[in-house]
Design a protein around this motif. Structure first.
Motif, PDB file in Angstrom:
ATOM      1  N   PRO A 324       0.805  -1.228   0.000  1.00 40.39           N
ATOM      2  CA  PRO A 324       0.000   0.000   0.000  1.00 40.39           C
ATOM      3  C   PRO A 324       0.836   1.275   0.000  1.00 40.39           C
ATOM      4  N   ALA A 325       2.095   1.172   0.378  1.00 44.51           N
ATOM      5  CA  ALA A 325       2.963   2.352   0.303  1.00 44.51           C
ATOM      6  C   ALA A 325       3.318   2.677  -1.152  1.00 44.51           C
ATOM      7  N   VAL A 326       3.165   1.686  -2.024  1.00 41.77           N
ATOM      8  CA  VAL A 326       3.462   1.861  -3.443  1.00 41.77           C
ATOM      9  C   VAL A 326       2.194   2.182  -4.225  1.00 41.77           C
ATOM     10  N   ILE A 327       1.133   1.410  -3.968  1.00 44.43           N
ATOM     11  CA  ILE A 327      -0.121   1.628  -4.670  1.00 44.43           C
ATOM     12  C   ILE A 327      -1.265   0.988  -3.898  1.00 44.43           C
ATOM     13  N   LYS A 328      -2.404   1.676  -3.864  1.00 40.89           N
ATOM     14  CA  LYS A 328      -3.582   1.144  -3.191  1.00 40.89           C
ATOM     15  C   LYS A 328      -4.833   1.709  -3.853  1.00 40.89           C
ATOM     16  N   LEU A 329      -5.936   0.977  -3.749  1.00 40.71           N
ATOM     17  CA  LEU A 329      -7.212   1.475  -4.242  1.00 40.71           C
ATOM     18  C   LEU A 329      -7.623   2.712  -3.448  1.00 40.71           C
ATOM     19  N   SER A 330      -8.160   3.710  -4.142  1.00 41.76           N
ATOM     20  CA  SER A 330      -8.483   4.960  -3.446  1.00 41.76           C
ATOM     21  C   SER A 330      -9.798   4.876  -2.671  1.00 41.76           C
ATOM     22  N   THR A 331     -10.712   3.978  -3.088  1.00 44.21           N
ATOM     23  CA  THR A 331     -11.963   3.766  -2.360  1.00 44.21           C
ATOM     24  C   THR A 331     -12.599   2.486  -2.851  1.00 44.21           C
ATOM     25  N   SER A 332     -13.675   2.061  -2.219  1.00 47.14           N
ATOM     26  CA  SER A 332     -14.364   0.838  -2.623  1.00 47.14           C
ATOM     27  C   SER A 332     -15.080   1.046  -3.958  1.00 47.14           C
ATOM     28  N   VAL A 333     -15.245  -0.039  -4.701  1.00 49.23           N
ATOM     29  CA  VAL A 333     -15.867   0.030  -6.017  1.00 49.23           C
ATOM     30  C   VAL A 333     -17.270   0.634  -5.939  1.00 49.23           C
ATOM     31  N   GLU A 334     -18.005   0.366  -4.884  1.00 48.26           N
ATOM     32  CA  GLU A 334     -19.377   0.860  -4.777  1.00 48.26           C
ATOM     33  C   GLU A 334     -19.455   2.382  -4.772  1.00 48.26           C
ATOM     34  N   TYR A 335     -18.360   3.053  -4.461  1.00 44.03           N
ATOM     35  CA  TYR A 335     -18.350   4.511  -4.435  1.00 44.03           C
ATOM     36  C   TYR A 335     -17.695   5.109  -5.676  1.00 44.03           C
ATOM     37  N   MET A 336     -17.298   4.252  -6.635  1.00 45.26           N
ATOM     38  CA  MET A 336     -16.646   4.705  -7.856  1.00 45.26           C
ATOM     39  C   MET A 336     -17.660   4.990  -8.943  1.00 45.26           C
ATOM     40  N   GLY A 337     -17.277   5.847  -9.863  1.00 47.29           N
ATOM     41  CA  GLY A 337     -18.069   6.080 -11.058  1.00 47.29           C
ATOM     42  C   GLY A 337     -17.673   5.097 -12.144  1.00 47.29           C
ATOM     43  N   GLY A 338     -17.250   5.603 -13.300  1.00 50.58           N
ATOM     44  CA  GLY A 338     -16.940   4.742 -14.429  1.00 50.58           C
ATOM     45  C   GLY A 338     -15.511   4.261 -14.509  1.00 50.58           C
ATOM     46  N   PHE A 339     -14.674   4.652 -13.565  1.00 54.92           N
ATOM     47  CA  PHE A 339     -13.286   4.186 -13.607  1.00 54.92           C
ATOM     48  C   PHE A 339     -12.746   4.001 -12.200  1.00 54.92           C
ATOM     49  N   LEU A 340     -11.685   3.200 -12.105  1.00 54.55           N
ATOM     50  CA  LEU A 340     -10.991   2.992 -10.839  1.00 54.55           C
ATOM     51  C   LEU A 340      -9.826   3.953 -10.728  1.00 54.55           C
ATOM     52  N   SER A 341      -9.564   4.419  -9.526  1.00 52.59           N
ATOM     53  CA  SER A 341      -8.340   5.187  -9.290  1.00 52.59           C
ATOM     54  C   SER A 341      -7.542   4.510  -8.185  1.00 52.59           C
ATOM     55  N   PHE A 342      -6.237   4.502  -8.376  1.00 54.85           N
ATOM     56  CA  PHE A 342      -5.297   3.920  -7.422  1.00 54.85           C
ATOM     57  C   PHE A 342      -4.393   5.037  -6.915  1.00 54.85           C
TER      58      PHE A 342
END
Length: 397
Positions: A324-342
């Motif tokens: 997680p110090a390198v990369i982590k999901l910014s929030t749960s999928v249920e709160y995402m719109g059309g794309f994922l952010s890390f």
């Protein structure tokens, strides 16, 4: 007509209909910027050429008919009436017409967030330089944004401008449906940038209680129409008189004197129409709407597809146990719109390394972003996370 199962398989059943974009040969996870257009959109170029060059001055009747069909198509996407839809070549065009209808002389205050799309953010920044009070509220955390926006509304506020989905992080603006009553109680116009919701989420002005709001979106992303076509839902009720007005904003742009005073405005959203534009994007939009109907690609079905794709990307990511110090999901999928952010301090480097491996992503500041599309199969999505894993290993040496 494809099912969700058809789109998970290799090859994806839709991919053959996007052969010009070669979506089966590349892993394009930049769908939040630009999704490929279906091959049939290419037919619009010849149709537009014929209309423009063969019919000359007699082309307007055909152009107006196609524009009406496109207005009806956008209205259907958001569950609105076609007469409430204004068209333009960009969201910025529509935004400045909206601003020009605001009573800024008596209400010189606009409330917004610090994460609006540049076409809106830059315009508001310039207004602030010119003396308009622009209050910029932190967009994060998204869970409390609406509450914090509402706290900034007062009797000097002309408009509140907010996005339904944060264009940088992909986080949905929660409790968006509660804003309209608060704005109406203070006489504040609500402007919602829904570009990252329309045709990827189950988004409608009814479900989000936005019948009284100005709502904009367009064709360059999830609608698969390319650039040059945008729309704005214009609410009923007020007698809006935008200062920025073109000759299409009158009752009959062909017959009436557009400069007769006092200036007359058309009914409904037409008063926010502009002037002559390149109609090619409108022709493309018409072809793509026909394609989506023929394939039964409804907003509800596309919502199911995109949630499956985001869940697959997220779950594959979680199984790899990234640091997680390198990369982590910014929030749960249920709160995402059309794309994922890390969230990653190495977002730019990782995006570039993944592109070297044939996987197209992008980044905004410290967010690596992955936006799938309905023509991608599950194998392509899992391959994308494997490319991320290789890139992280390369980064760590």
């Amino acid at each position: 007509m494809p099912t969700l199962a058809d789109l998970t398989k290799t090859p994806n059943k839709l991919a053959a209909l996007y052969s010009h974009a070669a979506v089966g040969a590349r892993i394009m996870l930049t769908g939040h910027i630009h999704q490929a257009m279906p091959d049939c959109a290419g037919d619009a170029y010849q149709a537009h050429w014929d209309c423009l060059n063969r019919y000359g001055e007699e082309r307007f009747e055909q152009e107006f008919e196609i524009a009406d069909r496109v207005r009806a198509g956008f209205a259907e996407l958001i569950h609105a009436a076609p007469e409430r839809i204004a068209l333009a070549s960009s969201v910025h065009d529509l935004f400045i017409r909206f601003l020009s209808a605001m009573p800024l002389a008596t209400r010189p205050r606009i409330v917004t967030t610090d994460a609006e799309y540049p076409s809106i953010a830059r315009q508001l920044a310039r207004l602030a330089e010119a003396g308009v009070e622009v209050v910029s509220v932190a967009a994060n955390p998204a869970s409390t944004l609406v509450e914090r926006l509402a706290a900034q509304i007062n009797d000097k506020t002309a408009a509140l401008c907010v996005s339904s989905v944060n264009f940088e992080t992909g986080h949905q603006t929660l409790e968006l449906d509660t804003l309209m009553p608060l704005c109406e109680a203070r006489g504040v116009a609500l402007f919602v940038d829904a570009y990252h919701s329309v045709n990827v989420l189950s988004f409608s002005v009814e479900d989000y209680n936005l019948q009284g709001a100005f709502v904009v979106a367009g064709g360059a992303k999830y609608c698969q129409m390319g650039s040059g076509i945008a729309f704005m839902h214009v609410p009923e009720g007020a007698d809006f008189r935008p200062v920025i007005t073109g000759w299409f904003g009158g009752f009959d742009p062909v017959v009436d004197n557009p400069a007769a005073t006092p200036l007359a405005y058309a009914d409904g959203a037409a008063r926010f129409h502009g002037s002559s534009i390149d109609m090619l994007p409108v022709f493309r939009a018409d072809r793509v709407f026909d394609f989506f109907r023929a394939q039964n690609l409804t907003p509800e079905f596309l919502d199911d597809v995109h949630h499956h794709q985001l869940e697959l990307l997220a779950n594959t990511f979680k199984r790899n146990d990234f640091d997680p110090a390198v990369i982590k999901l910014s929030t749960s999928v249920e709160y995402m719109g059309g794309f994922l952010s890390f969230d990653s301090p190495h977002a730019q480097a990782l995006s570039e390394m993944m592109r070297d491996r044939g996987v197209h992503t992008d980044y905004r500041r410290h967010w690596l972003r992955m936006g799938p599309a309905p023509y991608l199969c599950d194998e392509q999505l899992t391959d994308a996370i494997h490319a991320l894993e290789e890139s992280v290993h390369e980064l760590q040496g």
